[in-house]
Write a protein that holds these residues in place. Structure first.
Motif, PDB file in Angstrom:
ATOM      1  N   LEU A   1      21.699   9.475  37.687  1.00  0.00           N
ATOM      2  CA  LEU A   1      21.432   8.337  38.617  1.00  0.00           C
ATOM      3  C   LEU A   1      20.636   7.330  38.159  1.00  0.00           C
ATOM      4  N   ALA A   2      19.633   7.231  37.332  1.00  0.00           N
ATOM      5  CA  ALA A   2      18.972   6.203  36.692  1.00  0.00           C
ATOM      6  C   ALA A   2      19.894   5.408  35.709  1.00  0.00           C
ATOM      7  N   ALA A   3      20.763   5.940  35.002  1.00  0.00           N
ATOM      8  CA  ALA A   3      21.683   5.175  34.085  1.00  0.00           C
ATOM      9  C   ALA A   3      22.659   4.588  34.944  1.00  0.00           C
ATOM     10  N   GLN A   4      23.089   5.070  36.059  1.00  0.00           N
ATOM     11  CA  GLN A   4      24.304   4.473  36.951  1.00  0.00           C
ATOM     12  C   GLN A   4      23.598   3.318  37.606  1.00  0.00           C
ATOM     13  N   LEU A   5      22.542   3.291  38.035  1.00  0.00           N
ATOM     14  CA  LEU A   5      21.704   2.187  38.628  1.00  0.00           C
ATOM     15  C   LEU A   5      21.558   1.301  37.715  1.00  0.00           C
ATOM     16  N   GLY A   6      21.272   1.328  36.542  1.00  0.00           N
ATOM     17  CA  GLY A   6      20.680   0.338  35.386  1.00  0.00           C
ATOM     18  C   GLY A   6      22.091  -0.248  35.020  1.00  0.00           C
ATOM     19  N   GLN A   7      23.166   0.486  34.986  1.00  0.00           N
ATOM     20  CA  GLN A   7      24.336  -0.179  34.311  1.00  0.00           C
ATOM     21  C   GLN A   7      24.679  -1.260  35.575  1.00  0.00           C
ATOM     22  N   ALA A   8      24.642  -0.748  36.833  1.00  0.00           N
ATOM     23  CA  ALA A   8      25.039  -1.585  37.918  1.00  0.00           C
ATOM     24  C   ALA A   8      24.082  -2.894  38.005  1.00  0.00           C
ATOM     25  N   ALA A   9      23.077  -2.834  37.704  1.00  0.00           N
ATOM     26  CA  ALA A   9      21.925  -3.841  37.844  1.00  0.00           C
ATOM     27  C   ALA A   9      21.990  -4.694  36.536  1.00  0.00           C
ATOM     28  N   GLY A  10      22.705  -4.230  35.288  1.00  0.00           N
ATOM     29  CA  GLY A  10      22.597  -4.862  34.298  1.00  0.00           C
ATOM     30  C   GLY A  10      21.237  -4.803  33.442  1.00  0.00           C
ATOM     31  N   ALA A  11      20.471  -3.627  33.647  1.00  0.00           N
ATOM     32  CA  ALA A  11      19.277  -3.407  33.318  1.00  0.00           C
ATOM     33  C   ALA A  11      19.012  -2.153  32.277  1.00  0.00           C
ATOM     34  N   GLU A  12      18.189  -2.126  31.549  1.00  0.00           N
ATOM     35  CA  GLU A  12      17.570  -0.744  30.920  1.00  0.00           C
ATOM     36  C   GLU A  12      16.972  -0.172  32.212  1.00  0.00           C
ATOM     37  N   ALA A  13      17.270   1.057  32.346  1.00  0.00           N
ATOM     38  CA  ALA A  13      16.550   1.834  33.430  1.00  0.00           C
ATOM     39  C   ALA A  13      15.457   2.945  32.534  1.00  0.00           C
ATOM     40  N   TYR A  14      14.370   3.003  33.339  1.00  0.00           N
ATOM     41  CA  TYR A  14      13.240   3.775  33.084  1.00  0.00           C
ATOM     42  C   TYR A  14      13.029   5.009  34.259  1.00  0.00           C
ATOM     43  N   LEU A  15      13.153   6.046  33.751  1.00  0.00           N
ATOM     44  CA  LEU A  15      12.925   7.376  34.714  1.00  0.00           C
ATOM     45  C   LEU A  15      11.583   7.893  34.366  1.00  0.00           C
ATOM     46  N   ALA A  16      10.465   7.703  35.265  1.00  0.00           N
ATOM     47  CA  ALA A  16       9.214   8.045  35.106  1.00  0.00           C
ATOM     48  C   ALA A  16       9.061   9.451  35.493  1.00  0.00           C
ATOM     49  N   ASP A  17       8.691  10.266  34.455  1.00  0.00           N
ATOM     50  CA  ASP A  17       8.469  11.717  34.967  1.00  0.00           C
ATOM     51  C   ASP A  17       7.121  12.071  35.565  1.00  0.00           C
ATOM     52  N   TYR A  18       6.844  11.590  36.542  1.00  0.00           N
ATOM     53  CA  TYR A  18       5.518  11.618  37.294  1.00  0.00           C
ATOM     54  C   TYR A  18       5.110  12.936  37.550  1.00  0.00           C
ATOM     55  N   ARG A  19       3.739  13.558  37.598  1.00  0.00           N
ATOM     56  CA  ARG A  19       3.413  14.510  38.012  1.00  0.00           C
ATOM     57  C   ARG A  19       3.690  15.064  39.279  1.00  0.00           C
ATOM     58  N   LEU A  20       3.914  16.326  39.358  1.00  0.00           N
ATOM     59  CA  LEU A  20       4.463  17.011  40.766  1.00  0.00           C
ATOM     60  C   LEU A  20       3.299  17.665  41.541  1.00  0.00           C
ATOM     61  N   ALA A  21       3.637  17.949  42.675  1.00  0.00           N
ATOM     62  CA  ALA A  21       2.818  18.850  43.338  1.00  0.00           C
ATOM     63  C   ALA A  21       3.492  20.286  43.278  1.00  0.00           C
ATOM     64  N   PRO A  22       2.748  21.233  43.617  1.00  0.00           N
ATOM     65  CA  PRO A  22       1.321  21.484  44.215  1.00  0.00           C
ATOM     66  C   PRO A  22       0.445  21.275  43.116  1.00  0.00           C
ATOM     67  N   GLU A  23       0.834  21.437  42.079  1.00  0.00           N
ATOM     68  CA  GLU A  23      -0.123  21.390  40.752  1.00  0.00           C
ATOM     69  C   GLU A  23      -1.106  20.051  40.860  1.00  0.00           C
TER      70      GLU A  23
END
Length: 295
Positions: free
Chosen positions: A88-110
């Motif tokens: 999804l990040a790559a598809q959106l990035g290509q559509a916007a003409g931009a490099e995409a960065y997917l942040a692997d942020y920390r998850l709950a419940p931890e």
């Protein structure tokens, strides 16, 4: 393909998204579901850290130097990451003409609130070191839409240069579940059920009431936020979140547009490259970002 995907999601994925299923199994299922998504041909991926936040950089053909899309993935704040949302990040990035960065942020419940927000803000600050703010957009689906709103508010309140645009795919803007479609679409939604998202909301919020604007940014002050585009399916329980968000943003003077996709389910954009509706959504979101790049 549309009927097949809807059936697979309803029969295999929806039963897994249940408070009765261990989160560890849900996470494995989310990674497996990512195998149903398609990357643009020729996408190059790189692992990196954005101010200490693990991330995936995706360079699809056509990406322009200096333009960046930060994707904050969905998963009800308890699952999701590069395996499920890289395409999804790559598809959106290509559509916007931009490099995409997917942040692997920390998850709950931890890691409940504010871990995800802290990580998203750290990733945005890192992008500001590499790019002009007017050449950065932030996108998020589902819980990532919630996080996109929350980090945009944090950016505004911190006095940081704002991103050029916000892209919100089926945003989970209200964790109190007060929207009308939480009930009226409960049987029609092939993916989400109210019991699961209610349980996840509590895991993310911790000791904070879900009605707190920090948890449910639908109830926050939206004045001064960047232009936003919202895409949502008519068959999902979060339809009301998108509709109310558009109304509140417009009332706050924010440039906002809402597109309802008739007959579509939650996060159908994950199937870009396979569904015409997903391709149309990605293309429209890409054009929106291209329109708002600031030199």
């Amino acid at each position: 393909m549309k009927t097949v995907l809807r059936t697979v999601i309803r029969l295999l994925f929806k039963p897994m998204l249940s408070p009765r299923v261990p989160i560890s199994i849900q996470r494995q299922g989310s990674k497996a579901a990512g195998l149903l998504s398609k990357y643009p041909r020729g996408t190059e991926t790189t692992r990196l850290e954005m101010n200490g936040v693990p991330a995936l950089r995706l360079h699809a053909p056509g990406a322009q130097a200096g333009k960046a899309l930060l994707l904050l993935h969905g998963g009800a704040y308890v699952l999701g990451g590069p395996a499920s949302h890289g395409a999804l990040a790559a598809q959106l990035g290509q559509a916007a003409g931009a490099e995409a960065y997917l942040a692997d942020y920390r998850l709950a419940p931890e890691n409940p609130y504010p871990a995800a927000l802290d990580d998203a803000l750290a990733a945005y600050r890192w992008l500001l070191e590499q790019n002009e703010a007017g050449q950065v957009a932030i996108a998020g689906d589902s819980a990532g839409g919630n996080l996109t709103l929350a980090v945009a508010i944090a950016i505004r309140d911190a006095g940081l240069p704002p991103p050029a645009a916000l892209v919100l795919i089926s945003p989970w803007a209200d964790l109190t579940q007060s929207g009308e479609t939480i009930r009226s679409r409960a049987q029609r939604d092939p993916m989400l059920n109210p019991a699961w998202i209610g349980a996840c909301a509590k895991l993310y919020a911790g000791n904070i009431p879900t009605s707190d604007p920090r948890i449910s940014p639908l109830f926050d002050n939206l004045k001064g936020l960047p232009p936003m585009m919202i895409h949502v399916g008519t068959e999902e329980i979060l339809l009301s979140d998108s509709e109310r968000l558009a109304q509140r943003a417009e009332a706050a003077g924010v440039e906002v547009s809402l597109h309802r996709f008739e007959g579509m389910w939650h996060d159908f954009q994950l199937h870009a490259g396979q569904l015409a509706e997903a391709d149309a959504s990605i293309a429209e979101l890409g054009q929106f970002m291209r329109k708002h790049w600031r030199v």
